[in-house]
Design an enzyme around this catalytic site. Structure first.
Site, mmCIF file in Angstrom:
data_model
loop_
_atom_site.group_PDB
_atom_site.id
_atom_site.type_symbol
_atom_site.label_atom_id
_atom_site.label_comp_id
_atom_site.label_asym_id
_atom_site.label_seq_id
_atom_site.Cartn_x
_atom_site.Cartn_y
_atom_site.Cartn_z
ATOM 1 C CG ASP A 7 39.982 47.812 41.435
ATOM 2 O OD1 ASP A 7 39.054 48.528 41.002
ATOM 3 O OD2 ASP A 7 40.386 46.794 40.855
ATOM 4 C CG ASP A 129 33.293 39.353 37.611
ATOM 5 O OD1 ASP A 129 33.198 40.369 36.888
ATOM 6 O OD2 ASP A 129 33.190 39.377 38.851
#
Length: 252
Positions: A7, A129
């Site tokens: 990330d 998500d």
């Protein structure tokens, strides 16, 4: 297959806790060193998350992503801040093998439909998500870096895009992401059984080799691991090796 995740926020390796930008941990690891480490271990695919782009699509880290792609022979899939077909084009021009698309699946269905028709479905991953409602167990979709709720469910999105050749879905239970409390095994068993033609990527909560074994037998095709590797809960080689072994006698 084990897919390590890196990330990136403003060029640095970080992890967010449940997607909260105000609750992030910065790691001293250089992204290029991590890429070399994973490639040397035999990793075939790497997942990059452009957190800067996810937070503000104007700050997408295309230059950095392009440099990372050029530094390795691994297949790279990238998500974060993808809002238009131009964004998708730019990532493919940067050399990525798969583009991970999330919010646009909700905010601009016509555009994404056109992208599915233009590109091969083998090149696209739908990122869904979710937050699971404790009362009715509905899998509610969140967008815009998990900052915005929607009225859509995971099943609704998969049904809609299946008509356009959807093959890959990255499903994250955000209540598990960045927590190291273990993945939602029951979720992955349920959706893998319901959508047998979809190749699911599990993401969120992996903290042990036992989690990898349980995910392997949940029906998902790929396991994305980020924080556990950065926190040295196990090595990438251990993760790869345990995913290859026959652990059918293991109780999950």
């Amino acid at each position: 297959m084990i897919i390590p995740s890196i990330d990136l926020l403003d060029g640095k390796v970080v992890r967010l806790y449940k997607g909260n930008y105000n609750n992030k941990k910065l790691y001293n690891s250089c992204p290029f060193e991590l890429v070399k480490k994973y490639e040397k271990a035999g990793v075939k695919c790497l997942h990059l998350v452009d957190l800067s782009g996810a937070k503000n699509f104007l700050n997408r880290q295309i230059s950095l992503i392009s440099q990372i792609v050029s530094s390795t022979n691994m297949n790279i899939q990238v998500g974060g801040g993808v809002r238009t077909i131009k964004d998708v084009d730019n990532l493919f021009l940067a050399g990525v093998k798969k583009v991970v698309i999330g919010s646009m699946a909700v905010t601009n269905k016509i555009e994404l439909k056109n992208i599915f028709q233009y590109y091969s479905s083998n090149m696209l991953v739908l990122a869904i998500d979710i937050i699971i409602d404790k009362k009715n167990k509905s899998k509610n979709v969140l967008i815009n870096g998990w900052k915005s709720s929607t009225s859509l469910t995971l099943e609704c999105l998969i049904d809609f895009y299946s008509d356009f050749g959807l093959k890959y879905v990255l499903c994250t239970d955000i209540s598990r992401d960045g927590t190291l409390i273990g993945p939602n095994i029951d979720l992955y068993k349920e959706i893998s059984n319901k959508f047998k033609l979809v190749n699911f990527q599990a993401s969120g909560g992996v903290s042990s080799l036992k989690d990898i074994i349980c995910l392997k037998y949940s029906g998902v095709k790929n396991i994305i691991i980020g924080k556990a590797l950065l926190e040295n809960k196990f090595t990438i080689l251990e993760a790869i090796n345990v995913s290859k072994k026959n652990n059918t006698l293991f109780r999950c």
